[in-house]
Design a protein around this motif. Sequence first.
Motif, mmCIF file in Angstrom:
data_model
loop_
_atom_site.group_PDB
_atom_site.id
_atom_site.type_symbol
_atom_site.label_atom_id
_atom_site.label_comp_id
_atom_site.label_asym_id
_atom_site.label_seq_id
_atom_site.Cartn_x
_atom_site.Cartn_y
_atom_site.Cartn_z
ATOM 1 N N UNK A 278 0.822 -1.203 0.000
ATOM 2 C CA UNK A 278 0.000 0.000 0.000
ATOM 3 C C UNK A 278 0.865 1.266 0.000
ATOM 4 N N UNK A 279 2.182 1.066 0.023
ATOM 5 C CA UNK A 279 3.048 2.230 0.018
ATOM 6 C C UNK A 279 3.557 2.420 -1.420
ATOM 7 N N UNK B 67 -7.484 9.887 -2.741
ATOM 8 C CA UNK B 67 -7.250 8.488 -2.376
ATOM 9 C C UNK B 67 -5.873 8.300 -1.751
ATOM 10 N N UNK B 68 -5.130 9.381 -1.642
ATOM 11 C CA UNK B 68 -3.845 9.303 -0.940
ATOM 12 C C UNK B 68 -4.092 9.659 0.518
ATOM 13 N N UNK B 69 -3.683 8.751 1.404
ATOM 14 C CA UNK B 69 -4.035 8.891 2.819
ATOM 15 C C UNK B 69 -3.047 9.760 3.578
ATOM 16 N N UNK B 70 -1.749 9.609 3.247
ATOM 17 C CA UNK B 70 -0.757 10.363 3.993
ATOM 18 C C UNK B 70 0.613 10.213 3.358
ATOM 19 N N UNK C 262 1.007 6.552 1.456
ATOM 20 C CA UNK C 262 0.059 5.456 1.623
ATOM 21 C C UNK C 262 -1.201 5.814 0.847
ATOM 22 N N UNK C 263 -1.848 4.802 0.264
ATOM 23 C CA UNK C 263 -3.063 5.093 -0.514
ATOM 24 C C UNK C 263 -4.155 4.077 -0.187
ATOM 25 N N UNK C 264 -5.394 4.452 -0.489
ATOM 26 C CA UNK C 264 -6.550 3.580 -0.222
ATOM 27 C C UNK C 264 -6.502 2.316 -1.074
ATOM 28 N N UNK C 265 -6.725 1.184 -0.434
ATOM 29 C CA UNK C 265 -6.841 -0.068 -1.176
ATOM 30 C C UNK C 265 -7.933 0.042 -2.217
#
Lengths: 95, 95, 95, 95, 95, 95, 95
Positions: free
Chosen positions: F36-37, F88-91, F65-68
Amino acid sequence: MKIRPLGDRVVIKRLEAEETTKSGIVLPSSAKEKPQMAEVVAVGPGGVVEGKEVQMQVKTGDRVFFSKYSGTEIKLDNQELLILRQDDILGIVEE
Amino acid sequence: MKIRPLGDRVVIKRLEAEETTKSGIVLPSSAKEKPQMAEVVAVGPGGVVEGKEVQMQVKTGDRVFFSKYSGTEIKLDNQELLILRQDDILGIVEE
Amino acid sequence: MKIRPLGDRVVIKRLEAEETTKSGIVLPSSAKEKPQMAEVVAVGPGGVVEGKEVQMQVKTGDRVFFSKYSGTEIKLDNQELLILRQDDILGIVEE
Amino acid sequence: MKIRPLGDRVVIKRLEAEETTKSGIVLPSSAKEKPQMAEVVAVGPGGVVEGKEVQMQVKTGDRVFFSKYSGTEIKLDNQELLILRQDDILGIVEE
Amino acid sequence: MKIRPLGDRVVIKRLEAEETTKSGIVLPSSAKEKPQMAEVVAVGPGGVVEGKEVQMQVKTGDRVFFSKYSGTEIKLDNQELLILRQDDILGIVEE
Amino acid sequence: MKIRPLGDRVVIKRLEAEETTKSGIVLPSSAKEKPQMAEVVAVGPGGVVEGKEVQMQVKTGDRVFFSKYSGTEIKLDNQELLILRQDDILGIVEE
Amino acid sequence: MKIRPLGDRVVIKRLEAEETTKSGIVLPSSAKEKPQMAEVVAVGPGGVVEGKEVQMQVKTGDRVFFSKYSGTEIKLDNQELLILRQDDILGIVEE
């Protein structure tokens, strides 16, 4: 008997599609697959639709492509017509 | 007994459809397929509906086409009526 | 014990429907089909609901038609009531 | 240990329902059907929620009806509580 | 290695729940039911999210309850963390 | 050959995850679970997206990190890339 | 015969993908997996689409990646084309 569509709705009539094989023989399109090209028969006035101003971009006589499965089929004077929103019209065919 | 629809709602009464064969014989439409043409019986006042200004474009007595499966059926004085939003009315039939 | 609905909610009580046959005999409506007509028992204050100003258009004592399957059933002092949004009320019955 | 709800959220605690038969015997409500009446335990500050100003209309100690299946169950100090949005509260019970 | 969440996102770390039986024996919570209480590890800057201004209301170190099934699980330095939107945080636990 | 993403879209390339056991042995992550990275390869210009102003907050080279299950996989010069919306990018991962 | 797309719609023509094995042999892509790269054939005027101003960012001749399963397939002069919204175009390929 005519139908005057409300809002951004458009009345269309499917055009029969023809397919030409490489040898030049014209085959009618399969009865199963409905044609996606149609002629515009009547156009609503547009105006505020769901709180948003809509301007009509098609006119009677235009030949158009439209989204599959969109709209409602109606019968008027034994003609099969389709009423759909202008947003379900994809494009206008030009010669 | 009458019904006064709220907001952008319209009360309609289905019209029985008739079909004429090529030989001129009139056949009643199949009992299975409900007619999509109706007469407007009562019209709500319009106004702000879900935060958006709606102006009513149909009036009592109009003959209209409406979306299949839209609205709620009610019985009033043994009459079967349908209450739906104006947005489910597709167009007005004109002679 | 009373209930004061919040926002645009309305409390209603179903009215038993009666059907009269052509011969004049009154038949109670089928137990399976719940009546769609109801009397308004309490009305919320309206105001801003989901960011939109809502004005209440029904009042206590009105007899109304409402959308099937809408609202939440509650029991209050052994009475079966239904709480729904005003938007699920279709129209007001008038004599 | 206490919980301070965010935004328009409200913490409630289900009230056990009691039913009185006509003969006066008190029967506890079925264990299967969870009570829909609850007491408000904590109230969020309201404010801008999803871009819309929300004003809180319930306060700690209010007895309320709430939508079935709404909210999230939590355990706090072995107490079963429910956190839901104010919009899932249907009405306030008054004596 | 740290993670800096974007927008209104918050990084949390689940707290192991403990249950005390009446006899005083401490039982670890079932392995099947994941704890809903967590500690905030990192907080996004807020700002305009989907066209709406969001102000962050939680801070690093807060213990919070969050919505089941919300967020995305990530592994960072062999720690299992959860990234979710602030809107999925139900409330802040206070002593 | 490069790809220039439109609007708020971002092109990323998955980073292979490694896991270290307690004994110090490095195990490649399971082939079944996709990492996920990712590293940001290209960033759209932002601007008005679905009627809302979006400012880009990631830049080429960021590890994120991004959403599955978000985004669309594409092949460019035999490289497997993923195009997704910035939302959709989390952080962003920081050292 | 040409098609003039309405609003933010774009007409594209799929490009056949080729895959080169490590030994240098060129393999045509599987017939099952349709190529996701296409050439832009016609571009709508943009303007107000669903109440929001849209500016077109692709032009005829651009090679683009687009979202799987988006758009409607049409046949024009025996060519298979795809009409989709600009929002379904992910990015533009540059040399």
